[in-house]
Design a protein around this motif. Structure first.
Motif, PDB file in Angstrom:
ATOM      1  N   GLN A 104       6.927 -26.769  45.518  1.00  0.00           N
ATOM      2  CA  GLN A 104       7.357 -27.645  44.426  1.00  0.00           C
ATOM      3  C   GLN A 104       8.302 -26.899  43.483  1.00  0.00           C
ATOM      4  O   GLN A 104       9.336 -27.421  43.083  1.00  0.00           O
ATOM      5  CB  GLN A 104       6.120 -28.167  43.678  1.00  0.00           C
ATOM      6  CG  GLN A 104       6.419 -29.124  42.549  1.00  0.00           C
ATOM      7  CD  GLN A 104       6.865 -30.493  43.066  1.00  0.00           C
ATOM      8  OE1 GLN A 104       6.873 -30.742  44.244  1.00  0.00           O
ATOM      9  NE2 GLN A 104       7.266 -31.343  42.145  1.00  0.00           N
ATOM     10  N   GLY A 105       7.946 -25.652  43.143  1.00  0.00           N
ATOM     11  CA  GLY A 105       8.819 -24.859  42.275  1.00  0.00           C
ATOM     12  C   GLY A 105      10.157 -24.584  42.941  1.00  0.00           C
ATOM     13  O   GLY A 105      11.209 -24.643  42.303  1.00  0.00           O
ATOM     14  N   GLN A 106      10.102 -24.287  44.240  1.00  0.00           N
ATOM     15  CA  GLN A 106      11.334 -23.934  44.948  1.00  0.00           C
ATOM     16  C   GLN A 106      12.335 -25.082  44.985  1.00  0.00           C
ATOM     17  O   GLN A 106      13.530 -24.862  44.846  1.00  0.00           O
ATOM     18  CB  GLN A 106      11.004 -23.475  46.378  1.00  0.00           C
ATOM     19  CG  GLN A 106      10.457 -22.053  46.415  1.00  0.00           C
ATOM     20  CD  GLN A 106       9.807 -21.706  47.741  1.00  0.00           C
ATOM     21  OE1 GLN A 106       9.375 -22.577  48.491  1.00  0.00           O
ATOM     22  NE2 GLN A 106       9.745 -20.423  48.041  1.00  0.00           N
ATOM     23  N   VAL A 107      11.854 -26.316  45.164  1.00  0.00           N
ATOM     24  CA  VAL A 107      12.818 -27.416  45.199  1.00  0.00           C
ATOM     25  C   VAL A 107      13.425 -27.641  43.818  1.00  0.00           C
ATOM     26  O   VAL A 107      14.475 -28.269  43.700  1.00  0.00           O
ATOM     27  CB  VAL A 107      12.234 -28.738  45.752  1.00  0.00           C
ATOM     28  CG1 VAL A 107      11.660 -28.552  47.124  1.00  0.00           C
ATOM     29  CG2 VAL A 107      11.210 -29.324  44.825  1.00  0.00           C
ATOM     30  N   PHE A 108      12.776 -27.106  42.779  1.00  0.00           N
ATOM     31  CA  PHE A 108      13.384 -27.185  41.445  1.00  0.00           C
ATOM     32  C   PHE A 108      14.176 -25.916  41.137  1.00  0.00           C
ATOM     33  O   PHE A 108      14.518 -25.650  39.988  1.00  0.00           O
ATOM     34  CB  PHE A 108      12.316 -27.406  40.376  1.00  0.00           C
ATOM     35  CG  PHE A 108      11.903 -28.836  40.250  1.00  0.00           C
ATOM     36  CD1 PHE A 108      12.580 -29.697  39.399  1.00  0.00           C
ATOM     37  CD2 PHE A 108      10.865 -29.349  41.007  1.00  0.00           C
ATOM     38  CE1 PHE A 108      12.218 -31.028  39.291  1.00  0.00           C
ATOM     39  CE2 PHE A 108      10.501 -30.672  40.911  1.00  0.00           C
ATOM     40  CZ  PHE A 108      11.174 -31.519  40.058  1.00  0.00           C
ATOM     41  N   GLY A 109      14.443 -25.120  42.180  1.00  0.00           N
ATOM     42  CA  GLY A 109      15.304 -23.957  42.008  1.00  0.00           C
ATOM     43  C   GLY A 109      14.610 -22.737  41.443  1.00  0.00           C
ATOM     44  O   GLY A 109      15.256 -21.763  41.077  1.00  0.00           O
ATOM     45  N   MET A 110      13.273 -22.762  41.349  1.00  0.00           N
ATOM     46  CA  MET A 110      12.569 -21.581  40.856  1.00  0.00           C
ATOM     47  C   MET A 110      12.304 -20.640  42.031  1.00  0.00           C
ATOM     48  O   MET A 110      12.390 -21.027  43.186  1.00  0.00           O
ATOM     49  CB  MET A 110      11.238 -21.976  40.205  1.00  0.00           C
ATOM     50  CG  MET A 110      11.384 -22.855  38.986  1.00  0.00           C
ATOM     51  SD  MET A 110       9.814 -23.571  38.475  1.00  0.00           S
ATOM     52  CE  MET A 110       9.034 -22.170  37.687  1.00  0.00           C
ATOM     53  N   GLY A 111      11.948 -19.409  41.704  1.00  0.00           N
ATOM     54  CA  GLY A 111      11.652 -18.474  42.783  1.00  0.00           C
ATOM     55  C   GLY A 111      11.235 -17.121  42.232  1.00  0.00           C
ATOM     56  O   GLY A 111      11.198 -16.915  41.010  1.00  0.00           O
ATOM     57  N   GLY A 112      10.880 -16.222  43.147  1.00  0.00           N
ATOM     58  CA  GLY A 112      10.577 -14.847  42.770  1.00  0.00           C
ATOM     59  C   GLY A 112       9.365 -14.708  41.879  1.00  0.00           C
ATOM     60  O   GLY A 112       8.442 -15.515  41.925  1.00  0.00           O
ATOM     61  N   ARG A 113       9.379 -13.662  41.042  1.00  0.00           N
ATOM     62  CA  ARG A 113       8.240 -13.345  40.192  1.00  0.00           C
ATOM     63  C   ARG A 113       7.954 -14.450  39.184  1.00  0.00           C
ATOM     64  O   ARG A 113       6.804 -14.768  38.913  1.00  0.00           O
ATOM     65  CB  ARG A 113       8.507 -12.040  39.426  1.00  0.00           C
ATOM     66  CG  ARG A 113       8.311 -10.783  40.257  1.00  0.00           C
ATOM     67  CD  ARG A 113       8.485  -9.567  39.366  1.00  0.00           C
ATOM     68  NE  ARG A 113       7.477  -9.528  38.300  1.00  0.00           N
ATOM     69  CZ  ARG A 113       6.278  -8.962  38.464  1.00  0.00           C
ATOM     70  NH1 ARG A 113       5.960  -8.416  39.611  1.00  0.00           N
ATOM     71  NH2 ARG A 113       5.419  -8.941  37.470  1.00  0.00           N
ATOM     72  N   GLU A 114       9.029 -15.020  38.661  1.00  0.00           N
ATOM     73  CA  GLU A 114       8.873 -16.070  37.643  1.00  0.00           C
ATOM     74  C   GLU A 114       8.002 -17.192  38.200  1.00  0.00           C
ATOM     75  O   GLU A 114       7.070 -17.659  37.542  1.00  0.00           O
ATOM     76  CB  GLU A 114      10.260 -16.610  37.259  1.00  0.00           C
ATOM     77  CG  GLU A 114      10.230 -17.636  36.148  1.00  0.00           C
ATOM     78  CD  GLU A 114      11.274 -18.725  36.326  1.00  0.00           C
ATOM     79  OE1 GLU A 114      12.100 -18.603  37.262  1.00  0.00           O
ATOM     80  OE2 GLU A 114      11.247 -19.698  35.566  1.00  0.00           O
ATOM     81  N   LEU A 115       8.308 -17.592  39.430  1.00  0.00           N
ATOM     82  CA  LEU A 115       7.563 -18.695  40.045  1.00  0.00           C
ATOM     83  C   LEU A 115       6.117 -18.293  40.307  1.00  0.00           C
ATOM     84  O   LEU A 115       5.188 -19.041  40.002  1.00  0.00           O
ATOM     85  CB  LEU A 115       8.257 -19.141  41.332  1.00  0.00           C
ATOM     86  CG  LEU A 115       7.546 -20.233  42.139  1.00  0.00           C
ATOM     87  CD1 LEU A 115       7.306 -21.480  41.300  1.00  0.00           C
ATOM     88  CD2 LEU A 115       8.351 -20.596  43.380  1.00  0.00           C
ATOM     89  N   GLU A 116       5.922 -17.081  40.866  1.00  0.00           N
ATOM     90  CA  GLU A 116       4.553 -16.657  41.191  1.00  0.00           C
ATOM     91  C   GLU A 116       3.702 -16.577  39.921  1.00  0.00           C
ATOM     92  O   GLU A 116       2.527 -16.925  39.923  1.00  0.00           O
ATOM     93  CB  GLU A 116       4.566 -15.302  41.911  1.00  0.00           C
ATOM     94  CG  GLU A 116       5.263 -15.329  43.279  1.00  0.00           C
ATOM     95  CD  GLU A 116       4.716 -16.401  44.230  1.00  0.00           C
ATOM     96  OE1 GLU A 116       3.485 -16.523  44.344  1.00  0.00           O
ATOM     97  OE2 GLU A 116       5.532 -17.129  44.846  1.00  0.00           O
ATOM     98  N   GLN A 117       4.308 -16.108  38.826  1.00  0.00           N
ATOM     99  CA  GLN A 117       3.576 -16.036  37.561  1.00  0.00           C
ATOM    100  C   GLN A 117       3.200 -17.420  37.060  1.00  0.00           C
ATOM    101  O   GLN A 117       2.093 -17.651  36.576  1.00  0.00           O
ATOM    102  CB  GLN A 117       4.421 -15.331  36.497  1.00  0.00           C
ATOM    103  CG  GLN A 117       4.277 -13.813  36.560  1.00  0.00           C
ATOM    104  CD  GLN A 117       5.268 -13.103  35.659  1.00  0.00           C
ATOM    105  OE1 GLN A 117       5.967 -13.732  34.863  1.00  0.00           O
ATOM    106  NE2 GLN A 117       5.331 -11.780  35.792  1.00  0.00           N
ATOM    107  N   ARG A 118       4.156 -18.341  37.193  1.00  0.00           N
ATOM    108  CA  ARG A 118       3.904 -19.713  36.764  1.00  0.00           C
ATOM    109  C   ARG A 118       2.754 -20.311  37.575  1.00  0.00           C
ATOM    110  O   ARG A 118       1.903 -21.025  37.042  1.00  0.00           O
ATOM    111  CB  ARG A 118       5.185 -20.539  36.953  1.00  0.00           C
ATOM    112  CG  ARG A 118       5.075 -21.998  36.618  1.00  0.00           C
ATOM    113  CD  ARG A 118       4.853 -22.232  35.138  1.00  0.00           C
ATOM    114  NE  ARG A 118       4.777 -23.645  34.805  1.00  0.00           N
ATOM    115  CZ  ARG A 118       4.072 -24.131  33.794  1.00  0.00           C
ATOM    116  NH1 ARG A 118       3.416 -23.308  32.998  1.00  0.00           N
ATOM    117  NH2 ARG A 118       4.043 -25.417  33.554  1.00  0.00           N
ATOM    118  N   ILE A 119       2.739 -19.997  38.890  1.00  0.00           N
ATOM    119  CA  ILE A 119       1.673 -20.515  39.754  1.00  0.00           C
ATOM    120  C   ILE A 119       0.319 -19.944  39.324  1.00  0.00           C
ATOM    121  O   ILE A 119      -0.667 -20.686  39.191  1.00  0.00           O
ATOM    122  CB  ILE A 119       1.974 -20.190  41.231  1.00  0.00           C
ATOM    123  CG1 ILE A 119       3.211 -20.962  41.706  1.00  0.00           C
ATOM    124  CG2 ILE A 119       0.786 -20.535  42.117  1.00  0.00           C
ATOM    125  CD1 ILE A 119       3.721 -20.543  43.066  1.00  0.00           C
TER     126      ILE A 119
END
Lengths: 337, 257
Positions: A104-119
Motif C-alpha cells: 500500500q505504501g509503495q503504490v503511494f510512492g513510499m519506500g525504504g526506511r521511511e516506509l518500514e518505520q511507518r509500518i
C-alpha cells in the motif's frame, strides 16, 4: 468551496440500471479535521456515496470536491489525498500484514526506511506488532478490520473514508474499533464514516447526515438533532384490527401537547410530547374512549432512531427490512461479506 | 517510470504468493507429464503414417506440450483476479494512485517467470524420456519465449474476461470452450499435412498454432528462422491486441462499480 471543508458533495446522482436510484440529489459538506457520519439503513446510498467520492464510481450528475480537488477533473490528486477502508476491506489474504501495508505504501510512492518505520508505527498503534509477520488469512475478524484501517492510513492521507467499519464484528470487538476510530480524530485528519448503527454514529460522529433513499434528510450534531425533536418519544402499539389511521388521528386530536404523530403500517403509533409521563394517561384515555385497544406503550428520551423516524417517516428497523428486500443479489453478497 | 515501479511491486506480490505455495508448480506439471508419457506412448506409431516425417513421436510432441502447458495455465489467469475483485483488492488499488496497467503487467511478469520454470522442467523431463532438442540452448530459449508469449496473450484474455464477467463459474465455462478446440486445431499432436484441409486453414489463424510451429521449428534441425520470426511477430501483435482488450475491460469494470 469553503477552504475549511474537506469534503463538499453537491446534488450527487447515481442510478444502477433503471430501477435503482442509489443517489437522488445528495448534498452535504464535511468540515476539515472532524469525524462526519453518514447514517442510514442498508441501501440508503452510503456506499455509493463513498465510491463516488473516492473516484471509484462515476456520478450521473452533481459534483464534489475532496481535500480541495474536484473528483471528476482531478481524480489523481484526490487519490493521492485519501485513504479508503471499504466494506470488503481489500486485504490480500495470502500475504502477511506487513506485506499488505508495504505494498500500500509503495503504490503511494513510499519506500525504504521511511516506509518500514511507518509500518512499525501502525502495527503498534493497531496492536498488531506480533501479527505483522503472519498471513492475513490467519487473522481474526477484529484483527483484519484493524489492519484494514491501518492500511488506509499508511500514506498519511488528509481524508479517511471508513465504509461500515464495524459491520459483522462482535459487540466487544466493535467497542474496540470505536476506541481506535475516536483516537484517529484530531491531528488534522478528516474522517467520513458510514454506518447503519445509530449507536455508532452517536458515539463517533461530531456531525452527521441522515441519509434515506439517496438523499440527506437531516444534518447536524447528534445532540443537536436529538434536541431538535424536543420532548419525549411516545410509542403505542395498538391491538385492535379495526385501528385505521383516521380513527387513531381523530381520537388523538383532543389530546393536548401531542406532536408529530406518525402511524405506521404495523399499527404502531409514534408521537412526541413535551412531558411524556404526563401525556401518556391522556393518550390512553383518548384511545380507550374511541374503542381502540392498546397492546403496549413506551415513553423514552429522544434517540437517533426517533430522529430518523421524524425525518424519514419510518423507523430505522422498517427501512432496513424494506430496503433489504429491494436490494439486488450482488449487494446482498456484499453485505454478507 | 511510475508504471514500471508499480509493476515491480505487483510482481513481488504475486511471486510471494507463489513462493508460499510452491507445490502449485508441481500440480501444474501433472498434465504435461501425462501428455508426454501416456499420450506419447499411446500414439507412438503415428510416425509410421506415410508423410509424418518425424520418426520419434515424443520428439515431435515435446515442444507442443511445452507451449500447450503455458497456454492451458494462462486460461486460468483470470481466476485470482475474480478473487481480488470479491475481496475488494482491485477496488482498493483503483482508489490509489497505482497505474492501472501494472495490475495486469504485474500478473503477466510473475506468470512469465512461472512459465519459464515450468517449461524448463518439461524440457528436462522430455530429455529423460528420449526427446532431443536441436539448436541447443538457443533453440530451447526460443521455444520458451514462444510459450511465454502465448501464455501472456491468453493470460490477458482471461484477465479481461474475468473483469467483464466477474463470476468464476462463467469464466471456467468460457475457458473450457476455448482451450480444447484451439489445442486440436493446431500441430501440437499431428503433422500439418495430415490434418483435414479445413483444419489446416483454421490453424493458420490460431495463435496457439503459431507458437507451436515457431517453438518446434526452433528445436528442430535446420530451422527456417524467417518463418519462426514471422510467427513470433504475429504472436507479439496478438499479445498487444489482448493487452488492449484487458485494459478496456478494466474501464468497463470500473463503469459497472
Amino acid at each position: 468551496m469553503s477552504a475549511a471543508n474537506a469534503i463538499e458533495a453537491v446534488d450527487l446522482r447515481k442510478a444502477y440500471g433503471e430501477d435503482v436510484q442509489a443517489l437522488d440529489g445528495l448534498t452535504f459538506s464535511v468540515p476539515a479535521g472532524t469525524v462526519f457520519g453518514l447514517l442510514g439503513p442498508n441501501g440508503a446510498g452510503k456506499s455509493t456515496t463513498v465510491k463516488i467520492l473516492t473516484t471509484l464510481a462515476h456520478p450521473d450528475g452533481g459534483s464534489a470536491k475532496v481535500a480541495g480537488y474536484d473528483i471528476l477533473d482531478q481524480p489523481a490528486q484526490v487519490r493521492e489525498s485519501i485513504g479508503v477502508v471499504s466494506q470488503a476491506g481489500g486485504l490480500d489474504r495470502e500475504a502477511t500484514g506487513r506485506e499488505n501495508l508495504r505494498l500500500q505504501g509503495q503504490v503511494f510512492g513510499m519506500g525504504g526506511r521511511e516506509l518500514e518505520q511507518r509500518i512499525d508505527e501502525l502495527l503498534e498503534q493497531f496492536r498488531l506488532d506480533d501479527a505483522g509477520k503472519r498471513l492475513v488469512r490467519e487473522y481474526s475478524g477484529g484483527m483484519q478490520r484493524r489492519l484494514d484501517v491501518a492500511q488506509g492510513l499508511v500514506h498519511r492521507p488528509k481524508v479517511l473514508f471508513l465504509d461500515e467499519p464495524t459491520t459483522g464484528l462482535d459487540p466487544e470487538v466493535r467497542a474496540e474499533m470505536w476506541d481506535e476510530i475516536s483516537r484517529l480524530a484530531g491531528a488534522g485528519l478528516t474522517v467520513l464514516l458510514t454506518t447503519h448503527y445509530l449507536e455508532e454514529a452517536d458515539q463517533l460522529a461530531a456531525q452527521l447526515a441522515i441519509v434515506d433513499k439517496g438523499r440527506v434528510v437531516a444534518e447536524g450534531t447528534p445532540d443537536g438533532l436529538k434536541r431538535e425533536l424536543r420532548g419525549d418519544a411516545i410509542h403505542v402499539e395498538l391491538g385492535s384490527e379495526s385501528a385505521d389511521e383516521a380513527a387513531v388521528r381523530e381520537a388523538l386530536a383532543r389530546v393536548e401537547g401531542l406532536d408529530q404523530i406518525i402511524y405506521d403500517e404495523n399499527r404502531a403509533l409514534h408521537a412526541r410530547a413535551e412531558d411524556g409521563a404526563r401525556t401518556v394517561p391522556a393518550v390512553l384515555a383518548a384511545l380507550d374512549g374511541a374503542d381502540l385497544e392498546v397492546a403496549a406503550v413506551t415513553v423514552a428520551r429522544p434517540s437517533l432512531d426517533d430522529v430518523y423516524l421524524r425525518f424519514a417517516g419510518r423507523t430505522f428497523g422498517e427501512a432496513e427490512s424494506v430496503d433489504d428486500r429491494r436490494r439486488t443479489g450482488d449487494e446482498k453478497k456484499e453485505a454478507v461479506r | 517510470m511510475k508504471a514500471l515501479h508499480d509493476t515491480r511491486h505487483m510482481t513481488v506480490r504475486h511471486l510471494m504468493a507463489l513462493w508460499r505455495q510452491p507445490w502449485w508448480i508441481a500440480v501444474s506439471l501433472v498434465q504435461p507429464v501425462i501428455w508426454l508419457l501416456l499420450f506419447g506412448a499411446l500414439f507412438k506409431s503415428v510416425t509410421d503414417i506415410p508423410g509424418f516425417g518425424s520418426t520419434n513421436y515424443i520428439q515431435f510432441l515435446a515442444p507442443g506440450v511445452v507451449v500447450m502447458t503455458a497456454f492451458f495455465g494462462a486460461g486460468w489467469a483470470g481466476m485470482p483476479v475474480i478473487e481480488d475483485i470479491d475481496r475488494g483488492v482491485i477496488d482498493r488499488f483503483l482508489v490509489s494512485p497505482v497505474r492501472r496497467s501494472s495490475l495486469i503487467s504485474g500478473r503477466l511478469a510473475s506468470w512469465s517467470l512461472t512459465t519459464a520454470i515450468q517449461s524448463l522442467i518439461i524440457v528436462v523431463l522430455a530429455l529423460i524420456v528420449g526427446a532431443t532438442f536441436a539448436n541447443s540452448v538457443v533453440g530451447v530459449v526460443i521455444l520458451i519465449i514462444e510459450a511465454i508469449l502465448v501464455g501472456a496473450a491468453f493470460g490477458c484474455l482471461s484477465i479481461g474476461l474475468a473483469l467483464l464477467i466477474r463470476k468464476e463459474e462463467t469464466l471456467i465455462a468460457a475457458v473450457q470452450f476455448l482451450v480444447l478446440p484451439l489445442s486440436f486445431m493446431s500441430v501440437t499432436f499431428m503433422q500439418k499435412d495430415l490434418m483435414p484441409s479445413w483444419m489446416q486453414t483454421a490453424s493458420d489463424f490460431n495463435p496457439l498454432n503459431w507458437a507451436v510451429e515457431a517453438g518446434r521449428g526452433a528445436v528442430t534441425a535446420g530451422p527456417d528462422w524467417g518463418a519462426i520470426a514471422g510467427k513470433t511477430g504475429l504472436l507479439v501483435a496478438f499479445l498487444c491486441v489482448c493487452a488492449f482488450f484487458a485494459m478496456r475491460a478494466f474501464r468497463t469494470y470500473q463503469r459497472a462499480v
